[in-house]
Design a protein around this motif. Structure first.
Motif, PDB file in Angstrom:
ATOM      1  N   THR A  30       0.361  -4.696   0.641  1.00 53.48           N
ATOM      2  CA  THR A  30      -0.377  -3.760   1.491  1.00 53.48           C
ATOM      3  C   THR A  30       0.263  -3.815   2.872  1.00 53.48           C
ATOM      4  OG1 THR A  30      -1.923  -5.444   2.246  1.00 53.48           O
ATOM      5  CG2 THR A  30      -2.541  -4.200   0.252  1.00 53.48           C
ATOM      6  N   GLY A  31      -0.034  -2.814   3.683  1.00 52.89           N
ATOM      7  CA  GLY A  31       0.471  -2.835   5.051  1.00 52.89           C
ATOM      8  C   GLY A  31      -0.020  -4.063   5.798  1.00 52.89           C
ATOM      9  N   LYS A  32      -1.268  -4.417   5.567  1.00 60.38           N
ATOM     10  CA  LYS A  32      -1.855  -5.591   6.225  1.00 60.38           C
ATOM     11  C   LYS A  32      -1.109  -6.861   5.844  1.00 60.38           C
ATOM     12  CE  LYS A  32      -6.256  -7.933   6.940  1.00 60.38           C
ATOM     13  NZ  LYS A  32      -7.692  -7.918   6.680  1.00 60.38           N
ATOM     14  N   ALA A  35       2.374  -6.856   7.507  1.00 65.47           N
ATOM     15  CA  ALA A  35       2.227  -7.159   8.932  1.00 65.47           C
ATOM     16  C   ALA A  35       1.956  -8.645   9.137  1.00 65.47           C
ATOM     17  CB  ALA A  35       1.103  -6.322   9.543  1.00 65.47           C
ATOM     18  N   GLN A  36       1.077  -9.202   8.300  1.00 64.82           N
ATOM     19  CA  GLN A  36       0.748 -10.624   8.395  1.00 64.82           C
ATOM     20  C   GLN A  36       1.985 -11.487   8.137  1.00 64.82           C
ATOM     21  OE1 GLN A  36      -2.233 -11.826   5.557  1.00 64.82           O
ATOM     22  NE2 GLN A  36      -2.219 -13.951   6.226  1.00 64.82           N
ATOM     23  N   SER A  46       2.031  -4.523  13.505  1.00 64.03           N
ATOM     24  CA  SER A  46       0.643  -4.264  13.124  1.00 64.03           C
ATOM     25  C   SER A  46       0.580  -3.398  11.871  1.00 64.03           C
ATOM     26  CB  SER A  46      -0.100  -3.562  14.262  1.00 64.03           C
ATOM     27  OG  SER A  46       0.364  -2.231  14.407  1.00 64.03           O
ATOM     28  N   ASP A  47      -0.515  -3.535  11.173  1.00 65.40           N
ATOM     29  CA  ASP A  47      -0.780  -2.703   9.999  1.00 65.40           C
ATOM     30  C   ASP A  47      -0.820  -1.235  10.407  1.00 65.40           C
ATOM     31  OD1 ASP A  47      -1.599  -1.758   7.498  1.00 65.40           O
ATOM     32  OD2 ASP A  47      -3.681  -2.309   7.821  1.00 65.40           O
ATOM     33  N   SER A  51       1.462   1.806   8.935  1.00 64.84           N
ATOM     34  CA  SER A  51       0.862   3.032   8.413  1.00 64.84           C
ATOM     35  C   SER A  51       1.517   4.267   9.029  1.00 64.84           C
ATOM     36  CB  SER A  51      -0.641   3.038   8.689  1.00 64.84           C
ATOM     37  OG  SER A  51      -1.211   4.243   8.248  1.00 64.84           O
TER      38      SER A  51
END
Length: 143
Positions: A30-32, A35-36, A46-47, A51
């Motif tokens: 996922t984008g999150k 980013a993490q 950042s997510d 995006s």
């Protein structure tokens, strides 16, 4: 990874990664999560920005951002780099712009700004200043 087609946009390339690359458990990223992982590797990402890159709202990420995304996915940054032949064509096009500006006295507004980097615009401006100075010197020598 497979060979990158030169016609793919950054958004298409990053979305292809999200569609095909899996984490250690076989789960799609996922984008999150990207980013993490990038932040854990010492980058700031950042997510929300991922995006924007995925949707094409943000089109020109910095090299550091590209590096962060590549490292988070565990791939080489070269995945995102354009074809060398395309780069050569772009350089030749920029040289042509510069030559045209010098020959015709064209103003920078005659060029499509989105196709020229800020650094190139600076070069064109400096070149036009030199051409203008040379023309002024020729006119004063002739007069």
């Amino acid at each position: 990874m497979h060979e990158v087609e030169e016609s793919k946009s950054f958004a298409e390339r990053i979305n292809e990664l999200f569609d095909t690359v899996r984490d250690e458990n076989g789960v799609p990223y996922t984008g999150k999560k990207i980013a993490q992982r990038a932040n854990e590797l010492g980058y700031t990402l950042s997510d929300a920005y991922i995006s924007q890159l995925r949707t094409g709202k943000a089109k020109t990420p910095s090299f550091r951002t590209v590096e962060a995304i590549a490292r988070a996915f565990g791939i080489s940054v070269t995945y995102f780099l354009s074809d060398p032949d395309e780069d050569l064509k772009r350089v030749e096009q920029q040289r042509e712009y510069v030559a045209l500006a010098a020959e015709t006295g064209a103003h920078l507004s005659a060029f499509r700004h989105e196709s020229i980097s800020p650094e190139t615009i600076d070069v064109v401006i400096e070149l036009l200043k030199v051409v203008k100075k040379q023309q002024s010197e020729r006119e004063s020598d002739a007069g």
